[in-house]
Design a protein around this motif. Sequence first.
Motif, short mmCIF file in Angstrom:
data_model
loop_
_atom_site.label_atom_id
_atom_site.label_comp_id
_atom_site.label_asym_id
_atom_site.label_seq_id
_atom_site.Cartn_x
_atom_site.Cartn_y
_atom_site.Cartn_z
N ASP A 52 -30.20 41.08 -33.90
CA ASP A 52 -29.32 41.82 -32.98
C ASP A 52 -27.91 41.23 -32.99
N VAL A 53 -27.81 39.91 -32.96
CA VAL A 53 -26.51 39.25 -32.97
C VAL A 53 -25.79 39.55 -34.29
N GLU A 54 -26.51 39.46 -35.41
CA GLU A 54 -25.90 39.75 -36.71
C GLU A 54 -25.39 41.19 -36.78
N ARG A 55 -26.16 42.13 -36.26
CA ARG A 55 -25.72 43.54 -36.26
C ARG A 55 -24.48 43.72 -35.41
N ALA A 56 -24.50 43.12 -34.22
CA ALA A 56 -23.34 43.24 -33.32
C ALA A 56 -22.10 42.63 -33.94
N PHE A 57 -22.26 41.48 -34.56
CA PHE A 57 -21.12 40.83 -35.21
C PHE A 57 -20.63 41.67 -36.39
N GLY A 58 -21.55 42.28 -37.11
CA GLY A 58 -21.18 43.16 -38.23
C GLY A 58 -20.36 44.35 -37.76
N VAL A 59 -20.72 44.90 -36.61
CA VAL A 59 -19.95 46.02 -36.04
C VAL A 59 -18.53 45.56 -35.71
N LEU A 60 -18.42 44.39 -35.09
CA LEU A 60 -17.09 43.88 -34.75
C LEU A 60 -16.28 43.57 -36.00
N GLN A 61 -16.92 43.01 -37.04
CA GLN A 61 -16.21 42.73 -38.29
C GLN A 61 -15.71 44.01 -38.95
N ALA A 62 -16.50 45.06 -38.89
CA ALA A 62 -16.11 46.33 -39.50
C ALA A 62 -14.94 46.96 -38.75
N ARG A 63 -14.87 46.73 -37.46
CA ARG A 63 -13.87 47.40 -36.63
C ARG A 63 -12.58 46.60 -36.52
N PHE A 64 -12.66 45.26 -36.52
CA PHE A 64 -11.49 44.43 -36.27
C PHE A 64 -11.30 43.41 -37.39
N ALA A 65 -10.18 43.49 -38.10
CA ALA A 65 -9.91 42.60 -39.22
C ALA A 65 -9.85 41.14 -38.79
N ILE A 66 -9.38 40.87 -37.58
CA ILE A 66 -9.26 39.49 -37.11
C ILE A 66 -10.63 38.81 -37.01
N VAL A 67 -11.68 39.59 -36.77
CA VAL A 67 -13.03 39.03 -36.69
C VAL A 67 -13.56 38.77 -38.10
N LYS A 68 -13.20 39.65 -39.04
CA LYS A 68 -13.68 39.51 -40.41
C LYS A 68 -13.05 38.31 -41.10
N THR A 69 -11.77 38.09 -40.91
CA THR A 69 -11.08 36.97 -41.54
C THR A 69 -10.21 36.27 -40.50
N PRO A 70 -10.82 35.44 -39.63
CA PRO A 70 -10.04 34.79 -38.58
C PRO A 70 -9.11 33.71 -39.15
N ASP A 71 -8.06 33.44 -38.44
CA ASP A 71 -7.13 32.38 -38.81
C ASP A 71 -7.75 31.05 -38.41
N LEU A 72 -8.07 30.22 -39.39
CA LEU A 72 -8.74 28.96 -39.13
C LEU A 72 -7.86 27.96 -38.40
N MET A 73 -6.58 28.24 -38.30
CA MET A 73 -5.67 27.34 -37.59
C MET A 73 -5.66 27.60 -36.09
N LEU A 74 -6.29 28.66 -35.66
CA LEU A 74 -6.33 28.96 -34.24
C LEU A 74 -7.26 27.98 -33.53
N SER A 75 -6.97 27.73 -32.28
CA SER A 75 -7.82 26.83 -31.49
C SER A 75 -9.11 27.56 -31.12
N LYS A 76 -10.10 26.77 -30.72
CA LYS A 76 -11.39 27.32 -30.29
C LYS A 76 -11.19 28.26 -29.09
N VAL A 77 -10.30 27.90 -28.20
CA VAL A 77 -10.05 28.72 -27.01
C VAL A 77 -9.44 30.06 -27.42
N LYS A 78 -8.47 30.05 -28.35
CA LYS A 78 -7.83 31.30 -28.79
C LYS A 78 -8.83 32.20 -29.53
N ILE A 79 -9.68 31.60 -30.38
CA ILE A 79 -10.68 32.39 -31.08
C ILE A 79 -11.64 33.02 -30.07
N GLY A 80 -12.03 32.26 -29.06
CA GLY A 80 -12.90 32.79 -28.00
C GLY A 80 -12.25 33.96 -27.27
#
Length: 172
Positions: A52-80
């Motif tokens: 279920d979590v993998e499917r939900a994350f897949g939906v978010l990755q398909a819809r939002f580019a920032i989820v598919k390829t996040p900026d690794l320089m962002l802080s944990k709080v910003k990514i959250g």
Amino acid sequence: MKYIVNGRQYHLAYYLTDGIYPNWATFIQSIRNPQDPKASLFAANQEAVRKDVERAFGVLQARFAIVKTPDLMLSKVKIGNIMRACIILHNMIVEDEHDGYTQYDMASFARDESNRTSQVDSAYSTDIPSNLGNMMGNVMTIRNKVHDKKMHDRLKADLVEHIWGKFGTNQN
């Protein structure tokens, strides 16, 4: 993060994983060949929730580019915050697409707080150590806790008992 499973308190969050991950305290895999009803029930629940979590994350990755390829320089709080924003936007889009019409009874999703068998304290510290020495000491302490196989085994055993206690009586 603090939470209690099967009467025991834990301090590290954990992730549901498949068998390719190591037996660290933060990774909980399914049970490959369950030999008893408790292990079978745990394996079925772990695999279902992980999918279920993998499917939900897949939906978010398909819809939002920032989820598919996040900026690794962002802080944990910003990514959250970005993840929360994407989830909220996704839910708003889905609600708008359905024009407010639901085919299910929302009351069936209501949680009865009196039946909860686990508690989570989501208040966690995001304080940054003031010097490098403290930071490196903290990193090594956390690394050792994460890599603790005994903690992994204890958490997994507690989760098996927790799932059995919660759903095991409904078997047959």
